[in-house]
Design an enzyme around this catalytic site. Structure first.
Site, PDB file in Angstrom:
ATOM      1  CG  ASN A   1      20.401 -23.728  63.807  1.00 14.05           C
ATOM      2  OD1 ASN A   1      21.065 -24.270  64.692  1.00 14.05           O
ATOM      3  ND2 ASN A   1      19.259 -24.229  63.366  1.00 14.05           N
TER       4      ASN A   1
ATOM      5  CE1 TYR B   1      20.431 -19.757  55.562  1.00 13.67           C
ATOM      6  CE2 TYR B   1      21.983 -21.491  56.159  1.00 13.67           C
ATOM      7  CZ  TYR B   1      20.686 -21.087  55.866  1.00 13.67           C
ATOM      8  OH  TYR B   1      19.664 -21.987  55.880  1.00 13.67           O
TER       9      TYR B   1
ATOM     10  CG  ASN C   1      16.214 -15.059  59.557  1.00 16.16           C
ATOM     11  OD1 ASN C   1      15.483 -16.058  59.518  1.00 16.16           O
ATOM     12  ND2 ASN C   1      17.345 -14.968  58.867  1.00 16.16           N
TER      13      ASN C   1
HETATM   14  C1  DQA Z   1      16.739 -18.777  56.973  1.00 15.09           C
HETATM   15  C2  DQA Z   1      16.101 -19.842  56.083  1.00 15.09           C
HETATM   16  C3  DQA Z   1      15.547 -20.984  56.909  1.00 15.09           C
HETATM   17  O1  DQA Z   1      14.964 -21.961  56.064  1.00 15.09           O
HETATM   18  C4  DQA Z   1      16.654 -21.634  57.674  1.00 15.09           C
HETATM   19  O2  DQA Z   1      16.136 -22.673  58.492  1.00 15.09           O
HETATM   20  C5  DQA Z   1      17.444 -20.670  58.485  1.00 15.09           C
HETATM   21  C6  DQA Z   1      17.771 -19.380  57.896  1.00 15.09           C
HETATM   22  C7  DQA Z   1      17.447 -17.688  56.137  1.00 15.09           C
HETATM   23  O3  DQA Z   1      17.779 -16.667  56.708  1.00 15.09           O
HETATM   24  O4  DQA Z   1      17.673 -17.865  54.934  1.00 15.09           O
HETATM   25  O5  DQA Z   1      17.865 -20.961  59.593  1.00 15.09           O
HETATM   26  O6  DQA Z   1      15.737 -18.166  57.730  1.00 15.09           O
END
Ligand code: DQA
Length: 397
Positions: A26, A38, A87
């Protein structure tokens, strides 16, 4: 979607020469996906920024993003790099396969999250990959990737040994020992960040690595912060325990406990001067009865007077979140170095007149000699590549 892109550099410096920026599911939607959580930066922009930040450190950055666990695992297995910034997105919270892949390979991996995963839904607070990573950064947006690159750089420049001083995951410090025979002068480093959980000790990595090259053993401490079990009294207790732990590790590492300088930046500057006042605390107060007393304290843009900082609303209510009490409460007098007298050893402050995070007036009113650096901002004081840092090193010589 699979994407692999290289951003070559002509010449790299140091041993951390190639770093892979790896993003999980994602994150290809960055910029469009919940921008209030984000941010508005797209993945392409984030990767370009990482290439630039890497370039500043002599690091050649490659990038890869996938929504597929297997593709991320294959990339980890086949990556020929010196370090990885990862990440893992939502896989963070349940993918033991990714944990094992990180554990199976040799490049050090830093876990990064854009959002503050500790302050969101309960299921996001767990990371099953953290254990396999050398460090974790969260809640700092895109800047977290920059911090991760810096951490990898300083780690390779001057490798730390992480030592636990208690049972909480935040009860740790990074010890670095200089070359040559001991006994070694000691510099304790205390990071700032308004006592809030998303700011951690990587802030002091550069200072630590530089001080080691000046012959100091450095003890860069972590402590519980507001949002992860810290604040009054835990933050104060942790800082006290972390400093006192030097007496446990001194014999093994030939540390000279008669020559201990505590250097704190911002809220860490508050903690450094407070620590110098621990022997003035009434019995039973958090941090009282110190076992290690510093010979010198250097506050770098310290939050010296908590009541004044509260009055100015520094860090958007940071003092009240830290003490969980309004002004006038006894906690202010037990936690604020301003009220603790006498402070043990020499006291110094270095503060830039261009500081917008902690105004210099707080230091000028402290009664402690202040080295005023004209026009210098808040973070230059902990950046060894900035000339402001030379003023700090001068105080140590
Ligand atoms: C994330 C936090 C995760 O919980 C979430 O599922 C993401 C992004 C972040 O960068 O804050 O996809 O890793």
């Amino acid at each position: 979607m699979y994407r692999l892109a290289m951003h070559p550099l002509p010449d790299s410096l140091g041993t951390m020469q190639r770093v892979l920026i790896l993003n999980g599911p994602n994150l290809n939607l960055l910029g469009r996906r919940e921008p209030e959580v984000y941010g508005s930066m797209t993945l392409a922009e984030l990767e370009a920024s990482c290439a630039r930040w890497g370039g500043e450190l002599g690091i050649e950055v490659s990038t890869f993003q996938s929504n597929h666990e297997g593709a991320l695992i294959d990339t980890l297995h086949s990556s020929e790099v010196d370090g990885i910034v990862f990440n893992p997105g939502a896989f963070t919270h349940y993918s033991y396969a990714l944990h094992d892949a990180i554990a199976a390979i040799s490049p050090p991996t830093v876990e990064v999250h854009l959002s503050n995963v500790k302050q969101r839904e309960a299921w996001r607070r767990t990371s099953v990959v953290s254990d396999a990573c050398v460090y974790s950064i969260y809640g700092r947006g895109a800047e977290g990737y920059r911090a991760a690159l810096r951490h990898l750089h300083h780690r390779s420049e001057s490798p730390p040994t992480t030592i636990a001083y208690g049972t909480d995951p935040d009860h740790v410090g990074d010890l670095r020992i200089p070359q040559g025979a001991g006994p070694h002068r000691v510099a304790v480093l205390i990071h700032g960040g308004f006592w809030r959980d998303h700011w951690t000790r990587d802030l002091m990595d550069g200072a630590a690595a530089d001080l080691v090259s000046h012959g100091f053993a450095t003890w860069n401490i972590e402590y519980r912060r507001v949002g992860n079990g810290g604040g009054w009294p835990a933050t104060l207790e942790d800082v006290g325990h972390a400093i006192d732990h030097l007496s446990e590790i001194a014999p093994q590492h030939d540390l000279d406990l008669d020559d201990v300088t505590v250097i704190g930046h911002s809220a860490g500057g508050h903690l450094a001067h407070w620590a110098a006042g621990r022997q003035s605390l009434p019995e039973g107060a958090p941090g009282s009865s110190p076992r290690v007393v510093s010979s010198r304290t250097i506050g770098l843009a310290p939050v010296f007077d908590l009541a004044a900082a509260h009055e100015r609303n520094l860090g958007d209510g940071a003092v009240e979140s830290f003490l969980r009490r309004g002004p006038g409460d006894q906690r202010y007098s037990l936690a604020s170095p301003h009220h603790l007298q006498p402070l043990a050893g020499e006291q110094h402050i270095v503060h830039g007149s261009g500081d917008e995070a902690v105004p210099i007036e707080l230091s000028l009113d402290s009664g402690i000699p202040v080295v005023v650096l004209e026009g210098v901002d808040h973070f230059a004081l902990i950046d060894p590549s900035h000339q402001a840092w030379a003023a700090v090193v001068d105080l140590l010589d």
